[in-house]
Design a protein around this motif. Structure first.
Motif, mmCIF file in Angstrom:
data_model
loop_
_atom_site.group_PDB
_atom_site.id
_atom_site.type_symbol
_atom_site.label_atom_id
_atom_site.label_comp_id
_atom_site.label_asym_id
_atom_site.label_seq_id
_atom_site.Cartn_x
_atom_site.Cartn_y
_atom_site.Cartn_z
ATOM 1 N N SER A 82 3.551 5.710 0.450
ATOM 2 C CA SER A 82 2.583 5.095 0.553
ATOM 3 C C SER A 82 1.925 5.589 1.717
ATOM 4 C CB SER A 82 2.737 3.557 0.594
ATOM 5 O OG SER A 82 3.575 2.859 1.506
ATOM 6 N N LEU A 83 2.662 5.970 2.885
ATOM 7 C CA LEU A 83 1.976 6.207 4.161
ATOM 8 C C LEU A 83 1.177 7.403 4.077
ATOM 9 C CD1 LEU A 83 5.164 5.473 6.312
ATOM 10 C CD2 LEU A 83 3.167 4.030 6.155
ATOM 11 N N MET A 84 1.521 8.329 2.967
ATOM 12 C CA MET A 84 0.665 9.658 2.923
ATOM 13 C C MET A 84 -0.619 9.630 2.255
ATOM 14 S SD MET A 84 4.054 12.036 2.058
ATOM 15 C CE MET A 84 5.792 11.164 2.452
ATOM 16 N N ASP A 85 -1.258 10.444 2.496
ATOM 17 C CA ASP A 85 -2.860 10.621 1.793
ATOM 18 C C ASP A 85 -2.719 11.457 0.436
ATOM 19 O OD1 ASP A 85 -5.410 10.092 1.302
ATOM 20 O OD2 ASP A 85 -6.180 11.629 2.715
ATOM 21 N N THR A 140 -2.421 16.143 4.596
ATOM 22 C CA THR A 140 -3.564 15.761 5.133
ATOM 23 C C THR A 140 -4.581 17.046 4.662
ATOM 24 O OG1 THR A 140 -3.344 17.161 7.236
ATOM 25 C CG2 THR A 140 -2.784 14.962 7.190
ATOM 26 N N PRO A 195 7.514 2.811 0.062
ATOM 27 C CA PRO A 195 7.036 2.651 1.397
ATOM 28 C C PRO A 195 6.496 4.092 2.147
ATOM 29 C CG PRO A 195 8.872 1.268 1.253
ATOM 30 C CD PRO A 195 8.846 2.046 0.015
ATOM 31 N N ILE A 196 7.479 5.204 1.717
ATOM 32 C CA ILE A 196 7.391 6.274 2.698
ATOM 33 C C ILE A 196 6.154 6.949 2.141
ATOM 34 C CG2 ILE A 196 8.211 8.613 3.309
ATOM 35 C CD1 ILE A 196 11.118 7.167 3.516
ATOM 36 N N ARG A 206 1.541 11.643 -5.982
ATOM 37 C CA ARG A 206 2.451 10.677 -5.257
ATOM 38 C C ARG A 206 3.508 10.272 -6.434
ATOM 39 N NH1 ARG A 206 -1.153 7.550 -3.942
ATOM 40 N NH2 ARG A 206 -0.814 7.685 -1.512
#
Length: 453
Positions: free
Chosen positions: A118-121, A268, A115-116, A127
């Protein structure tokens, strides 16, 4: 530890305690240092994945592990007060506590990794490396927590050369495991950054087994019979350790997590920027092992003197440690400034990554100067068991001042990603000033320092 009478004796004892701790910390961080360098040789995606994984791992691990550091001032004050008979019981209860905390961290981490991330681009490969690097590290959390608890016990007795020896023994294992699992040797597949996590986990197991063997078989540790006569878990004893350890852990968490937060904000930007940031942060953190080691030495020395009610001696050690840390920070800054390109080249063979790394390293010069004040003062205050105020100061300095100012610099000036590093400088400087004020308060609570010549 033993009682000293002159400034010269204090300097000698302090350095005798410090150099093994410094070698130990440099050796332990070398595992992360070599993880980063060796994965950087695979690809910038592997380097970025380890960067993201480390940014999540380090603040959680160091924060919870900070609870284990409470053993150091507790044992130091007990030995200073000549209450050695109570040391064994406290350490055994600490082992129980470290095991439970490690298991809880494993369970929570297993369910929150996906979950953590998946919040990052992030790019898909970055990943994937970050996820499995963290899962691999997780298999070594239990022995790592137990080792650090026993490590703090040994250091608190003043036998810092023993933990130095353990580190020097385990470091070659880590390098060998990295070589095998990162690059795929002796029939194993090449796993890149994920292999670095496996190597670290195996090393944690080896370090814990060696520490247990030494404590069970060799003097003076065997005389404490730490591994014999296990009592039932005792909540009041845990509560005493948690009362000291939780503020220490939160203070460390707030400091390390701001670096992690900056790395996550870096997600980002492009992969080149993430890789350059990680390279520069990794080297700056390596230099940080110097003030951190001085901090740990001060906890032992100050705790021993406070336990014996020699408050003037405790103050002498405090300012001795701060002065040494500032001198070493100045030398470290000169090294970074002079050899920035050579340092950057250690981490990557990509010209764009090397160039950006040198820019980040310039900012590292200034925030490691702030660490030279802040870290030793924290160590001295832990020797007094004065930990609650440092927790609050860390929260305000890093998260109320440092991170918001970094966000503003990064998004509303031309500094871009370097603005976050400017925020780090501001936050660390604010923390150092606040901590110095608190230490000066300690000076007024007892008799003023009178240095013996």
């Amino acid at each position: 530890m033993y009682k000293t009478h002159t400034l010269k004796q204090k300097i000698k004892l302090f350095l005798l305690l410090l150099y093994p701790i410094l070698i130990t910390q440099l050796g332990m961080y070398s595992m992360n240092f070599f993880d980063t360098i060796m994965t950087g040789q695979v690809s910038k995606e592997d380097l970025a994945g380890v960067a993201i994984g480390s940014s999540l791992w380090v603040p959680i691990f160091t924060g919870i592990n900070g609870i284990m550091l409470a053993i150091a001032p507790i044992v130091a004050q007990l030995t200073g007060a000549k209450q050695n008979n109570h040391v064994s019981y406290v350490v055994r209860q600490g082992v129980y506590l470290s095991f439970i905390l490690a298991v809880l961290l494993c369970i929570v981490g297993f369910f929150l990794v996906d979950p953590i991330l998946s919040l990052m681009d992030l790019e898909e490969k970055v990943r994937r490396v970050a996820k499995y690097y963290l899962l691999a590290l997780g298999t070594g959390i239990i022995p790592l927590f137990i080792y650090n608890l026993l490590h703090s016990f040994v250091d608190a007795l003043g036998h810092t050369r023993v933990t130095m020896l353990i580190t020097l023994i385990t470091l070659p294992f880590n390098l060998a495991f990295n070589y095998v699992f990162i690059f795929g040797k002796f029939g194993f597949p090449a796993m890149g950054g994920i292999g670095a996590g496996i190597a670290s986990s195996l090393t944690y197991w080896i370090a814990a087994l060696i520490a247990i063997l030494i404590i069970a078989k060799f003097r003076p540790f065997a005389s404490f019979s730490i591994l014999k006569g296990w009592e039932k878990p005792n909540w009041p004893t845990w509560k005493e350790q948690l009362k000291i350890g939780i503020p220490i852990g939160f203070a460390i968490f707030f400091e390390t997590s701001i670096f992690a937060a900056v790395t996550l904000f870096m997600s980002t930007y492009d992969t080149t920027t993430i890789a350059a940031h990680q390279a520069a942060m990794n080297f700056a953190s390596f230099i940080y092992m110097i003030p951190l080691s001085i901090s740990m030495t001060l906890t032992i020395a100050v705790g021993f003197e406070v336990g014996a009610k020699r408050f003037k001696d405790a103050k002498v050690y405090s300012y001795l440690g701060i002065g040494l840390a500032v001198i070493m920070a100045a030398i470290g800054g000169l090294i970074i400034y002079t050899f920035d390109y050579k340092v950057a080249s250690l981490y990557s063979n990509t010209p764009a990554v090397i160039e950006q790394t040198t820019y980040f390293l310039f900012y590292a010069i200034f925030f490691q100067l702030s660490d030279a004040f802040g870290a030793p003062i924290q160590g001295a205050l832990r020797g007094y068991k004065d930990v609650n105020i440092t927790f609050f100061m860390a929260l305000v300095s890093y998260w109320v001042i440092g991170l918001p100012s970094g966000y503003l610099f990064a998004n509303y000036t031309e500094l871009g990603p370097y603005g976050y590093w400017m925020g780090l400088i501001i936050g660390l400087a604010a923390g150092a000033v606040a901590l110095m004020y608190r230490l000066n308060q300690k000076r007024t609570e007892n008799e003023p320092i009178q240095q013996s010549l």
